[in-house]
Write a protein that holds these residues in place. Sequence first.
Motif, PDB file in Angstrom:
ATOM      1  N   UNK A  87       0.742  -1.206   0.128  1.00  0.00           N
ATOM      2  CA  UNK A  87      -0.234   0.556   0.062  1.00  0.00           C
ATOM      3  C   UNK A  87       1.274   1.428   0.139  1.00  0.00           C
ATOM      4  N   UNK A  88       2.370   1.116   0.904  1.00  0.00           N
ATOM      5  CA  UNK A  88       2.563   2.448   0.616  1.00  0.00           C
ATOM      6  C   UNK A  88       3.732   3.121  -0.352  1.00  0.00           C
ATOM      7  N   UNK A  89       3.668   1.781  -1.209  1.00  0.00           N
ATOM      8  CA  UNK A  89       4.257   1.860  -2.838  1.00  0.00           C
ATOM      9  C   UNK A  89       3.266   2.784  -3.615  1.00  0.00           C
ATOM     10  N   UNK A  90       2.531   1.828  -3.251  1.00  0.00           N
ATOM     11  CA  UNK A  90       1.136   2.252  -4.699  1.00  0.00           C
ATOM     12  C   UNK A  90       0.793   3.481  -4.007  1.00  0.00           C
ATOM     13  N   UNK A  91       0.280   3.983  -2.660  1.00  0.00           N
ATOM     14  CA  UNK A  91       0.019   5.504  -2.832  1.00  0.00           C
ATOM     15  C   UNK A  91       1.486   6.300  -2.561  1.00  0.00           C
ATOM     16  N   UNK A  92       2.634   5.992  -2.458  1.00  0.00           N
ATOM     17  CA  UNK A  92       4.017   6.855  -3.340  1.00  0.00           C
ATOM     18  C   UNK A  92       3.583   6.690  -5.228  1.00  0.00           C
ATOM     19  N   UNK A  93       3.539   6.150  -5.771  1.00  0.00           N
ATOM     20  CA  UNK A  93       3.637   5.883  -7.245  1.00  0.00           C
ATOM     21  C   UNK A  93       1.865   7.036  -7.719  1.00  0.00           C
ATOM     22  N   UNK A  94       0.593   6.982  -6.572  1.00  0.00           N
ATOM     23  CA  UNK A  94      -0.188   7.273  -7.663  1.00  0.00           C
ATOM     24  C   UNK A  94      -0.567   9.125  -6.504  1.00  0.00           C
ATOM     25  N   UNK A  95       0.525   9.290  -5.602  1.00  0.00           N
ATOM     26  CA  UNK A  95       0.224  10.535  -5.185  1.00  0.00           C
ATOM     27  C   UNK A  95       1.481  10.847  -6.751  1.00  0.00           C
ATOM     28  N   UNK A  96       2.616  10.761  -6.801  1.00  0.00           N
ATOM     29  CA  UNK A  96       3.562  11.307  -8.264  1.00  0.00           C
ATOM     30  C   UNK A  96       2.627  10.819  -9.451  1.00  0.00           C
ATOM     31  N   UNK A  97       1.808  10.459  -9.704  1.00  0.00           N
ATOM     32  CA  UNK A  97       0.730  10.026 -10.607  1.00  0.00           C
ATOM     33  C   UNK A  97      -0.056  11.497 -10.771  1.00  0.00           C
TER      34      UNK A  97
END
Length: 139
Positions: A87-97
Amino acid sequence: MATTGTDPASDRVLHIRFERSDSDRIEETLRAIDDGEQPDPYFEVTFHDADQLHRVTRPKNLELLRTIAREEPSGIRETARLVERDVRQVHRNLTELEELGLIGFETDGQSKRPTVRYDALEVDLPLLESGGEPDAADA
């Protein structure tokens, strides 16, 4: 970075351009809106940094964009579950997007649902400057 487009029509394409936007198309769309017309939706993001373009086209980010468009997950946790990632990695990537202007979030209480307004990406990466000269980044 410039972004245009608002109509939720089908077959919506996000035009991703590097260094130069399609200013004629943007002006045409804005003129039609000013004239009270309903132009076809036009979505464009223009990047001036090659790193930004790279961040868009990373396999993990493309997987997230496809998953959001296809599955319409209810939140970040569900998105992470769908792509089988932390979840933390996905959250980071979604924030980037989101920072790149490629997704948005709809907030529902504590949940943030990732959304996209388009069905496809079209990347325009010129190899020559508009005068036919090699891009300075190629030197």
